[in-house]
Design an enzyme around this catalytic site. Structure first.
Site, PDB file in Angstrom:
ATOM      1  N   SER A  50     -47.308  11.014  27.978  1.00  0.00           N
ATOM      2  CA  SER A  50     -46.467  10.811  27.374  1.00  0.00           C
ATOM      3  C   SER A  50     -46.581  11.551  25.990  1.00  0.00           C
ATOM      4  CB  SER A  50     -45.557   9.334  26.604  1.00  0.00           C
ATOM      5  OG  SER A  50     -46.439   8.299  25.914  1.00  0.00           O
ATOM      6  N   LYS A  91     -47.195   6.576  19.641  1.00  0.00           N
ATOM      7  CA  LYS A  91     -46.011   6.821  19.834  1.00  0.00           C
ATOM      8  C   LYS A  91     -45.140   7.365  18.039  1.00  0.00           C
ATOM      9  CE  LYS A  91     -44.550   6.500  24.255  1.00  0.00           C
ATOM     10  NZ  LYS A  91     -44.616   6.907  24.861  1.00  0.00           N
TER      11      LYS A  91
END
Length: 246
Positions: A50, A91
């Site tokens: 991701s 993230k």
């Protein structure tokens, strides 16, 4: 004993002292660098893609232990949030408390109306792939996105939550400074956020730790090598000074 012999002996003693000092200092730097790193940094293995191309699945990263209050826009952070699966995740922070997040203007994410240049996104893709709805980040919380936004389970997926997909600052455990394996080095600065209030975070002390370890290794090896080299040099000079017999 000849003057030359006494001179060589004096040089030898001085050299031995300096060699010992170099080895001792080298050990301090070498071991100190590792201890410093162990105290300040925590290694993590990123399980998903991701964050590609910045960080790939299976990459080993070094993250500086920080308090959530130190987080700024653009930081790549390790956090753990119960509603997100209650496991460490990595993230990028794109918004902090009070920020208005929108997507997209000319294919770019906007924060408080400013278009953000994000060169770390995958080539040929842009922020519009996320389908982010306009939202305001609650105070004391963070809005996080993966760099591979077409397949990242990030704040854009959690927008239906009570806190608009945000994560509390206290959930942050560390800030990623570098990819240690493969040896990609320090993460690039998120310059697109520089002009926003608060600016961006500066890199942690990782490079100084590396310098200390390398310098320590050089001093230890150099100091340890001095003895054999000096002994061979003295032996060569002694042989050269011996009279030649007919």
């Amino acid at each position: 004993m000849s003057r030359t012999g006494r001179t060589d002996e004096g040089r030898g003693k001085a050299g031995s002292v300096l060699s010992g000092i170099a080895v001792a200092l080298g050990c301090v730097l070498f071991l100190g660098g590792f201890v410093w790193g162990a105290v300040v940094y925590q290694p993590y293995t990123v399980p998903t893609d991701s964050m590609t191309p910045t960080i790939g699945a299976g990459d080993r990263v070094l993250a500086q232990r920080i308090d959530g209050s130190e987080v700024k826009r653009g930081d790549v952070v390790v956090f753990q949030e119960k509603t997100w699966g209650d496991m460490p995740m990595v993230k990028r922070v794109v918004g902090i408390g009070g920020d208005k997040i929108a997507c997209c203007t000319d294919g770019k994410l906007t924060v408080n109306g400013k278009k953000i240049d994000e060169p770390y996104l995958p080539a040929g893709k842009n922020a519009s792939l996320t389908g982010i709805k306009n939202t305001t980040v609650p105070e004391g919380r963070l809005f996080l996105l993966g760099d591979e936004r077409s397949g990242s389970l990030d704040s854009s997926v959690h927008l239906g939550d009570s806190e608009n997909g945000s994560v509390e600052r206290g959930a942050v455990q560390a800030r990623v400074d570098a990819v240690a394996w493969p040896l990609d080095g320090m993460l690039a600065k998120p310059t697109g956020f520089e002009e926003l209030p608060g600016g961006i975070s500066q890199p942690g002390p990782l490079k100084w730790m590396v310098y200390a370890v390398v310098a320590g290794a050089v001093l230890v090896l150099g100091g340890a090598a001095y003895g054999p080299i000096a002994k061979r040099s003295r032996r060569s000079r002694t042989r050269a000074a011996e009279p030649v017999r007919a």
